[in-house]
Design a protein around this motif. Structure first.
Motif, short mmCIF file in Angstrom:
data_model
loop_
_atom_site.label_atom_id
_atom_site.label_comp_id
_atom_site.label_asym_id
_atom_site.label_seq_id
_atom_site.Cartn_x
_atom_site.Cartn_y
_atom_site.Cartn_z
N GLY A 23 0.87 -1.10 -0.06
CA GLY A 23 0.15 0.06 0.16
C GLY A 23 0.96 1.34 -0.06
N GLU A 24 0.68 2.28 0.74
CA GLU A 24 1.24 3.53 0.79
C GLU A 24 2.62 3.56 1.34
N ALA A 25 2.75 2.51 2.12
CA ALA A 25 4.19 2.32 2.66
C ALA A 25 5.25 2.10 1.60
N ALA A 26 4.53 1.55 0.50
CA ALA A 26 5.63 1.50 -0.64
C ALA A 26 6.28 2.89 -1.25
N PHE A 27 5.46 3.62 -1.20
CA PHE A 27 5.84 5.17 -1.58
C PHE A 27 7.44 5.51 -0.99
N ALA A 28 7.79 5.22 -0.22
CA ALA A 28 9.28 5.65 0.38
C ALA A 28 10.10 4.99 -0.58
N LEU A 29 9.87 3.62 -0.79
CA LEU A 29 11.08 3.05 -1.89
C LEU A 29 10.60 3.39 -3.29
N LEU A 30 9.36 3.87 -3.73
CA LEU A 30 9.16 4.18 -5.00
C LEU A 30 9.77 5.68 -5.14
N ARG A 31 9.93 6.37 -4.17
CA ARG A 31 10.53 7.79 -4.05
C ARG A 31 11.99 7.56 -4.05
N ASP A 32 12.89 6.79 -3.44
CA ASP A 32 13.97 6.52 -3.21
C ASP A 32 15.01 6.92 -4.34
N ARG A 33 15.62 7.99 -4.33
CA ARG A 33 16.46 8.39 -5.35
C ARG A 33 17.64 7.38 -5.96
#
Length: 86
Positions: A23-33
């Protein structure tokens, strides 16, 4: 350099699976440069069915904004405006 279609499809499928699992917890990895979802000028973004940008790794200032009717510099519609495939 144009990305190969199979690379893009794989990236999107992996992101979709991660979102399904976390869910939204995946956003951190998706944003990781430095993570696997940003490569050169290729990145993942997430929109809800109404066209609101939930996560955008490259343009976080768009998050929370509804992009229905928004076009790019070439007058191409936002993906939220495109009809899903039949």
């Amino acid at each position: 350099m144009q990305m190969h279609k199979a690379f893009i499809e794989d990236l999107v499928n992996r992101a979709a699976n991660l979102l399904h699992e976390q869910g939204e917890a995946a956003f951190a990895l998706l944003r990781d440069r430095t993570g696997p979802f940003l490569f050169m000028n290729t990145y993942v973004f997430v929109e809800d069915p109404d066209g609101t940008e939930l996560m955008n790794a490259a343009m976080p200032y768009l998050e929370g904004k509804n992009l229905i009717g928004v076009t790019d510099l070439r007058a191409r519609r936002s993906s939220a405006m495109k009809s899903p495939p039949p």
